[in-house]
Motif scaffolding. Structure first.
Motif, PDB file in Angstrom:
ATOM      1  N   ASN A   1      23.768  66.552 -16.421  1.00 48.01           N
ATOM      2  CA  ASN A   1      25.155  66.295 -16.029  1.00 48.01           C
ATOM      3  C   ASN A   1      25.949  67.577 -15.792  1.00 48.01           C
ATOM      4  O   ASN A   1      27.029  67.528 -15.202  1.00 48.01           O
ATOM      5  CB  ASN A   1      25.859  65.446 -17.095  1.00 48.01           C
ATOM      6  CG  ASN A   1      25.242  64.062 -17.210  1.00 48.01           C
ATOM      7  OD1 ASN A   1      24.570  63.589 -16.304  1.00 48.01           O
ATOM      8  ND2 ASN A   1      25.458  63.414 -18.339  1.00 48.01           N
ATOM      9  N   ALA A   2      25.394  68.706 -16.257  1.00 46.92           N
ATOM     10  CA  ALA A   2      26.064  69.986 -16.031  1.00 46.92           C
ATOM     11  C   ALA A   2      25.570  70.678 -14.765  1.00 46.92           C
ATOM     12  O   ALA A   2      25.961  71.811 -14.483  1.00 46.92           O
ATOM     13  CB  ALA A   2      25.849  70.901 -17.235  1.00 46.92           C
ATOM     14  N   SER A   3      24.733  70.008 -13.996  1.00 50.69           N
ATOM     15  CA  SER A   3      24.189  70.613 -12.782  1.00 50.69           C
ATOM     16  C   SER A   3      25.286  70.894 -11.763  1.00 50.69           C
ATOM     17  O   SER A   3      26.325  70.224 -11.730  1.00 50.69           O
ATOM     18  CB  SER A   3      23.136  69.689 -12.161  1.00 50.69           C
ATOM     19  OG  SER A   3      22.022  69.551 -12.999  1.00 50.69           O
ATOM     20  N   TRP A   4      25.014  71.867 -10.925  1.00 50.26           N
ATOM     21  CA  TRP A   4      25.952  72.246  -9.848  1.00 50.26           C
ATOM     22  C   TRP A   4      26.039  71.153  -8.783  1.00 50.26           C
ATOM     23  O   TRP A   4      27.076  70.896  -8.212  1.00 50.26           O
ATOM     24  CB  TRP A   4      25.485  73.572  -9.242  1.00 50.26           C
ATOM     25  CG  TRP A   4      26.278  74.050  -8.067  1.00 50.26           C
ATOM     26  CD1 TRP A   4      27.437  74.762  -8.103  1.00 50.26           C
ATOM     27  CD2 TRP A   4      25.952  73.878  -6.687  1.00 50.26           C
ATOM     28  NE1 TRP A   4      27.864  75.045  -6.820  1.00 50.26           N
ATOM     29  CE2 TRP A   4      26.968  74.513  -5.931  1.00 50.26           C
ATOM     30  CE3 TRP A   4      24.907  73.252  -6.006  1.00 50.26           C
ATOM     31  CZ2 TRP A   4      26.956  74.543  -4.534  1.00 50.26           C
ATOM     32  CZ3 TRP A   4      24.897  73.274  -4.622  1.00 50.26           C
ATOM     33  CH2 TRP A   4      25.920  73.918  -3.900  1.00 50.26           C
ATOM     34  N   GLY A   5      24.886  70.486  -8.521  1.00 49.15           N
ATOM     35  CA  GLY A   5      24.851  69.431  -7.514  1.00 49.15           C
ATOM     36  C   GLY A   5      23.792  68.397  -7.845  1.00 49.15           C
ATOM     37  O   GLY A   5      22.942  68.605  -8.727  1.00 49.15           O
ATOM     38  N   PHE A   6      23.841  67.277  -7.136  1.00 52.01           N
ATOM     39  CA  PHE A   6      22.948  66.145  -7.408  1.00 52.01           C
ATOM     40  C   PHE A   6      22.447  65.582  -6.080  1.00 52.01           C
ATOM     41  O   PHE A   6      23.240  65.359  -5.155  1.00 52.01           O
ATOM     42  CB  PHE A   6      23.681  65.062  -8.204  1.00 52.01           C
ATOM     43  CG  PHE A   6      24.268  65.567  -9.496  1.00 52.01           C
ATOM     44  CD1 PHE A   6      23.568  65.449 -10.677  1.00 52.01           C
ATOM     45  CD2 PHE A   6      25.503  66.209  -9.514  1.00 52.01           C
ATOM     46  CE1 PHE A   6      24.095  65.946 -11.865  1.00 52.01           C
ATOM     47  CE2 PHE A   6      26.040  66.710 -10.687  1.00 52.01           C
ATOM     48  CZ  PHE A   6      25.330  66.585 -11.866  1.00 52.01           C
ATOM     49  N   VAL A   7      21.145  65.352  -6.008  1.00 53.34           N
ATOM     50  CA  VAL A   7      20.513  64.881  -4.779  1.00 53.34           C
ATOM     51  C   VAL A   7      19.793  63.574  -5.077  1.00 53.34           C
ATOM     52  O   VAL A   7      18.991  63.505  -6.018  1.00 53.34           O
ATOM     53  CB  VAL A   7      19.502  65.913  -4.227  1.00 53.34           C
ATOM     54  CG1 VAL A   7      19.088  65.533  -2.817  1.00 53.34           C
ATOM     55  CG2 VAL A   7      20.072  67.317  -4.276  1.00 53.34           C
ATOM     56  N   PHE A   8      20.070  62.541  -4.272  1.00 55.54           N
ATOM     57  CA  PHE A   8      19.497  61.216  -4.502  1.00 55.54           C
ATOM     58  C   PHE A   8      18.662  60.758  -3.316  1.00 55.54           C
ATOM     59  O   PHE A   8      19.060  60.923  -2.162  1.00 55.54           O
ATOM     60  CB  PHE A   8      20.610  60.184  -4.742  1.00 55.54           C
ATOM     61  CG  PHE A   8      21.245  60.277  -6.090  1.00 55.54           C
ATOM     62  CD1 PHE A   8      20.776  59.507  -7.145  1.00 55.54           C
ATOM     63  CD2 PHE A   8      22.302  61.150  -6.321  1.00 55.54           C
ATOM     64  CE1 PHE A   8      21.350  59.594  -8.403  1.00 55.54           C
ATOM     65  CE2 PHE A   8      22.888  61.242  -7.571  1.00 55.54           C
ATOM     66  CZ  PHE A   8      22.409  60.462  -8.610  1.00 55.54           C
ATOM     67  N   ASN A   9      17.538  60.156  -3.643  1.00 56.48           N
ATOM     68  CA  ASN A   9      16.734  59.490  -2.618  1.00 56.48           C
ATOM     69  C   ASN A   9      17.260  58.069  -2.462  1.00 56.48           C
ATOM     70  O   ASN A   9      16.667  57.092  -2.925  1.00 56.48           O
ATOM     71  CB  ASN A   9      15.256  59.477  -3.021  1.00 56.48           C
ATOM     72  CG  ASN A   9      14.382  58.837  -1.951  1.00 56.48           C
ATOM     73  OD1 ASN A   9      14.767  58.749  -0.788  1.00 56.48           O
ATOM     74  ND2 ASN A   9      13.192  58.394  -2.348  1.00 56.48           N
ATOM     75  N   THR A  10      18.419  57.968  -1.824  1.00 56.93           N
ATOM     76  CA  THR A  10      19.035  56.679  -1.525  1.00 56.93           C
ATOM     77  C   THR A  10      19.936  56.897  -0.323  1.00 56.93           C
ATOM     78  O   THR A  10      19.960  57.990   0.236  1.00 56.93           O
ATOM     79  CB  THR A  10      19.812  56.136  -2.746  1.00 56.93           C
ATOM     80  OG1 THR A  10      20.195  54.776  -2.491  1.00 56.93           O
ATOM     81  CG2 THR A  10      21.048  56.955  -3.060  1.00 56.93           C
ATOM     82  N   PHE A  11      20.674  55.866   0.099  1.00 59.53           N
ATOM     83  CA  PHE A  11      21.594  56.060   1.214  1.00 59.53           C
ATOM     84  C   PHE A  11      22.861  55.258   0.983  1.00 59.53           C
ATOM     85  O   PHE A  11      22.885  54.293   0.207  1.00 59.53           O
ATOM     86  CB  PHE A  11      20.936  55.721   2.555  1.00 59.53           C
ATOM     87  CG  PHE A  11      20.467  54.287   2.707  1.00 59.53           C
ATOM     88  CD1 PHE A  11      21.209  53.364   3.434  1.00 59.53           C
ATOM     89  CD2 PHE A  11      19.269  53.881   2.154  1.00 59.53           C
ATOM     90  CE1 PHE A  11      20.768  52.054   3.585  1.00 59.53           C
ATOM     91  CE2 PHE A  11      18.806  52.579   2.301  1.00 59.53           C
ATOM     92  CZ  PHE A  11      19.571  51.662   3.026  1.00 59.53           C
ATOM     93  N   ALA A  12      23.923  55.682   1.647  1.00 57.36           N
ATOM     94  CA  ALA A  12      25.263  55.189   1.336  1.00 57.36           C
ATOM     95  C   ALA A  12      25.385  53.684   1.481  1.00 57.36           C
ATOM     96  O   ALA A  12      25.982  53.020   0.618  1.00 57.36           O
ATOM     97  CB  ALA A  12      26.288  55.898   2.223  1.00 57.36           C
ATOM     98  N   ASP A  13      24.837  53.112   2.526  1.00 57.66           N
ATOM     99  CA  ASP A  13      25.004  51.675   2.746  1.00 57.66           C
ATOM    100  C   ASP A  13      24.355  50.840   1.656  1.00 57.66           C
ATOM    101  O   ASP A  13      24.752  49.698   1.427  1.00 57.66           O
ATOM    102  CB  ASP A  13      24.427  51.266   4.111  1.00 57.66           C
ATOM    103  CG  ASP A  13      25.444  51.399   5.225  1.00 57.66           C
ATOM    104  OD1 ASP A  13      26.568  50.901   5.056  1.00 57.66           O
ATOM    105  OD2 ASP A  13      25.126  52.025   6.257  1.00 57.66           O
TER     106      ASP A  13
END
Length: 444
Positions: free
Chosen positions: A192-204
């Motif tokens: 949770n303290a990471s600078w950024g977060f990347v997800f294998n998902t999509f907005a819709d």
């Protein structure tokens, strides 16, 4: 690992990004497909850390008992010092670290190197939102003897409620003060303290949960870049091509459009004999065409394959799941709801019959059935034995008129998924924005 390698491929396609993939020795062959597509990617092969609690060879084993999985997470922290030495000695030191959510200790590693860490999630946004609440609030059962005791999550959009047994094994086996338990907890909190977060998902598919995470994590740097599995990627992605796989694709070529159900429960679960017997009976009674990818060790009933010859195939070797799901003949997918499998089915426009068994799979099934409406529930639980008649009914209906609504929604969701990764689609925009932010850091 596959989705993280897919992300490495995407990043390497940007001229501004140089990618080094750290991998342990026995898992090095998993990079072959990536390196053939992305020659600019550099492998960094490190020996697996000495860790007496793990039997030899477990580093890349698919028979990972939950207790060993906990130890494996702990053991991987032994890569910290080798990574630190490499980063300080290489002519081109890293400007960022991207690591998955089981490697929370890399947050401290990144801080020591003075670079940002991005947490990559191979799970969906809902599953991560639930995980964050668990490790932060540590909710407990009101009745310690009730596996169905409900645990509510009012902090999360839609206020989901899950029975205790649906929660992560890593959380359910946590013991206060026990070293590995505390290490795992600290790792998830460090994410949770990471600078950024990347997800294998999509907005819709998961916009409400992505928005929740941006607020919960206190940063706009929450990027959804999926689906990551390339629909036209190499057939050997995740395994070696085989003659059996070729024969299976030829068999599918002879089937009518939208007439086949794929049955596959991922790389981790071996069905107990009663489960395999019930599933086989259901498939036989359904009258449907099917491909059953039965992992080695699955007790397929004697005589079953002969009785379903012509309309059913049992495949015991690795099979190219993305290619199968993308075949015109496949209309439905009986799945354990691993997130890779869910997104591969969504991208292919294939409806799902859900049988979640553990980990994040119950949350994923909720997204599939209740929210996206691209599937129906068939069974749940790693030890559950389904009613063969119910299996037969659900499988048959998935190909018939009553399954048309789910199939139509699956096709609509597929169009959204494919649009997300192209042109000005949401996932493409998020990827480009992430690369732009990383490039600014490199300049500074």
């Amino acid at each position: 690992m596959l989705s993280l390698l897919d992300l490495a491929h995407l990043l390497s396609s940007h001229a501004r990004v140089a990618v080094t993939v750290a991998v342990t020795t026995k898992n090095r062959p998993l990079l072959d497909s990536l390196l053939s597509r992305s020659p600019a990617v550099v492998p960094l092969v490190l020996p697996f850390p000495d860790y007496p609690a793990l039997p030899p060879g477990l580093e890349n084993s698919k028979d990972l008992h939950p207790a060993f999985f906990r130890s494996l997470i702990h053991a991987l922290a032994g890569l910290r010092d080798p990574l630190l030495r490499w980063a300080r000695s290489t002519p081109q030191p890293p400007t960022a670290i991207i690591s998955d959510l089981f490697l929370g200790w890399t947050t401290d590693l990144a801080a020591e190197l003075g670079v940002p860490r991005l947490t990559f999630s191979p799970s969906g946004a809902l599953a991560v939102a639930v995980s964050n609440v668990l490790w932060r609030r540590m909710p407990q059962r009101s009745n310690v003897d009730d596996p169905d005791c409900p645990i509510s999550f009012p902090e999360i959009s839609s206020s989901p409620v899950f029975p205790w047994r649906h929660l992560s094994m890593l959380y359910r086996t946590y013991k206060q003060g026990e070293p590995i338990s505390e290490f795992i907890k600290e790792g998830f909190l460090s994410n949770n303290a990471s600078w950024g977060f990347v997800f294998n998902t999509f907005a819709d598919l998961e916009m409400v949960y992505l928005d929740h995470l941006r607020k919960d994590l206190g940063t706009p740097r929450v990027w959804a870049v999926g689906p990551l599995a390339p629909p036209d990627g190499p057939a050997e992605r995740g395994g070696a091509s085989s003659a059996v796989a070729c024969e299976m694709m030829e068999w599918l070529d002879r089937c009518p459009d939208d007439s086949v159900v794929l049955v596959c429960f991922g790389s981790q679960h071996v069905m107990a004999p009663p489960q395999a017997k019930a599933l086989a009976a259901g498939l036989e009674r359904s009258g449907a065409r099917f491909v059953w990818c039965a992992r080695g060790g699955t007790a397929v009933p004697v005589g079953f394959e002969e009785r379903v010859a012509g309309r059913g195939l049992v495949v015991r070797e690795w099979a190219p799941q993305v290619a199968i799901l993308g075949h015109r003949a496949v209309a439905a997918f009986l799945t354990h709801c691993g997130w890779n499998s869910v997104l591969e089915a969504v991208a292919a426009g294939v409806a799902m019959l859900t049988w979640p068994m553990g980990a994040d799979q119950f949350m994923n099934a909720k997204v599939v059935v209740e929210e996206a409406g691209v599937g129906v529930a068939l069974c749940e639980g790693a030890d559950a034995v389904p009613d063969p008649d119910e299996v037969a009914r659900v499988v048959a209906e998935s190909l018939g008129l009553s399954g048309k609504e789910s199939r139509d929604r699956a096709k609509e969701q597929s169009q959204k998924a494919l649009a997300a990764v192209k042109g000005v689609g949401s996932s493409r925009r998020d990827l480009d924005e992430m690369v732009a932010e990383l490039s600014k850091l490199a300049v500074n």
